[in-house]
Design an enzyme around this catalytic site. Sequence first.
Site, PDB file in Angstrom:
ATOM      1  N   HIS A 151       0.812  -1.216   0.000  1.00 15.36           N
ATOM      2  CA  HIS A 151       0.000   0.000   0.000  1.00 15.36           C
ATOM      3  C   HIS A 151       0.847   1.268   0.000  1.00 15.36           C
ATOM      4  O   HIS A 151       0.331   2.349  -0.268  1.00 15.36           O
ATOM      5  CB  HIS A 151      -0.984  -0.002   1.176  1.00 15.36           C
ATOM      6  CG  HIS A 151      -0.381   0.302   2.513  1.00 15.36           C
ATOM      7  ND1 HIS A 151      -0.072  -0.681   3.433  1.00 15.36           N
ATOM      8  CD2 HIS A 151      -0.041   1.467   3.107  1.00 15.36           C
ATOM      9  CE1 HIS A 151       0.434  -0.125   4.516  1.00 15.36           C
ATOM     10  NE2 HIS A 151       0.465   1.187   4.338  1.00 15.36           N
ATOM     11  N   ASP A 211       0.125  -7.643   1.460  1.00 19.33           N
ATOM     12  CA  ASP A 211       0.565  -6.247   1.547  1.00 19.33           C
ATOM     13  C   ASP A 211       2.087  -6.144   1.543  1.00 19.33           C
ATOM     14  O   ASP A 211       2.675  -5.332   2.250  1.00 19.33           O
ATOM     15  CB  ASP A 211      -0.022  -5.562   2.787  1.00 19.33           C
ATOM     16  CG  ASP A 211       0.094  -4.041   2.724  1.00 19.33           C
ATOM     17  OD1 ASP A 211       0.205  -3.509   1.608  1.00 19.33           O
ATOM     18  OD2 ASP A 211       0.089  -3.399   3.784  1.00 19.33           O
ATOM     19  N   SER A 247       4.697   2.609   7.808  1.00 19.75           N
ATOM     20  CA  SER A 247       4.321   1.436   7.009  1.00 19.75           C
ATOM     21  C   SER A 247       5.479   0.961   6.145  1.00 19.75           C
ATOM     22  O   SER A 247       6.121   1.752   5.448  1.00 19.75           O
ATOM     23  CB  SER A 247       3.128   1.771   6.118  1.00 19.75           C
ATOM     24  OG  SER A 247       1.970   1.988   6.875  1.00 19.75           O
TER      25      SER A 247
END
Length: 476
Positions: free
Chosen positions: A116, A146, A219
């Site tokens: 992402h 992911d 992230s």
Amino acid sequence: MLSLKSGLSVLFTLLLLSQAAVARAELPDFTALVEDAAPAVVNISTRQKVPERIAAGPGQQQMPDLEGLPPMFREFFERNMPQAPRNPSNGRQREAQSLGSGFIISADGYVLTNNHVVTGADEIIVRLSDRSELEAKLIGADPRTDVALLKVEGKGLPIVKLGKSDDLKVGAWVLAIGSPFGFDHSVTAGIVSAKGRSLPNESYVPFIQTDVAINPGNSGGPLFNLTGEVIGINSQIFTRSGGFMGLSFAIPIDVAMDVANQLKTEGKVSRGWLGVVIQEVNKDLAESFGLDKPAGALVAQVLEDGPAAKGGLQVGDVILSLNGQPIIMSADLPHLVGGLKAGATANLEVVREGARKTLQLTVGALPAEGEELAASGTPEAERSSNRMGVRVAELTVEEKKSLDLKGGVVIKEVLEGPAALIGLRPGDVITHLNNQAIDSAKTFTSVAQALPKNRSVSMRVLREARASFITFKLAE
């Protein structure tokens, strides 16, 4: 001479100082770990051309002017503000930017991060710890886990040490390095709160849960153990405010590296697949299926021509283990099956009609997203026993074909009674009641009339082509 009171006071003070020294000695010192590992942690920024938003209309919230904000804050607000619709017809585009983290896993420039962080990007820039910037190429990405694999041109780059997430223990100290809100190489620490966590819509990742402070920009960054080995990729947080609230989730490095190796060598990720829809076994379901305790994965649906159907797995089976590994929560099954390759043998221990048996089947390949499930003049309704409180009708040939069923009844009307209390609706299809297959309205009425009292009874229901088991009890 010291009085007795003074002597006790001195002794007590020394005892407190000693305990404080012991406590300080037991707390970890992360300085050497950070000095050694930080050079291999990178900041990742992306640029993407997106259609320009039109002005908000009546009743819509106007998007504030964010152009004067630094990219790190603008990206955060853009993700969390309600967005006006886009106007594709005006042809105008603007440049969107996002920030994330990553880490170098090979000296020749392979970098791991979250999917992402880079999805849809037109340009990916990797900034190293010495603030030099390199343009990255996307080797491959896997939305299901992911995970994304990038490549930058370089030689002799600093790399992280990779550990084994399976060896991680709940309560162990862990440390994260990343770029929250764009602040490069920020370090936060905490402990492992749980392992093997399942999140909604994330069936193939047994997440590591921690209380390490993670925020937008973290992230894709690494999660380290105390020996300086990467044991996870920081991926998600649970939040109601948009910021850290004490629940962070990391992708185990064992899972991430398996994905990365497949992306590098094959350009895609293949996973094992059984072709079943499963659900959790709660206390009432466990009682209705004759289990000692709530455990396992209840098979609510078997897809036609799938591996499970070919291997003899049936609706109503409760899967207790796969290849000797116990299934405690239903979410354990996708984690284990996904780690197998197509063609592998799966030995399943199941409970069927109260008896344990072992099935052996060949694992298939997981289809592309959206392809896992098959697509989804009425006879006169027959009123069932008043104890259930529903009117049902048999399915037409076309309905059976579209739902891939050989029997079952459809609810035409919900009256007062147990059916209304457990949330049944007109249009729901009942295929099993009290562990018995329902092939006609007559069978349904007969089984309903013989239902036991004050004992958990299971019912398999299809709603919008999705199957699940529910339980209820009939009072005296």
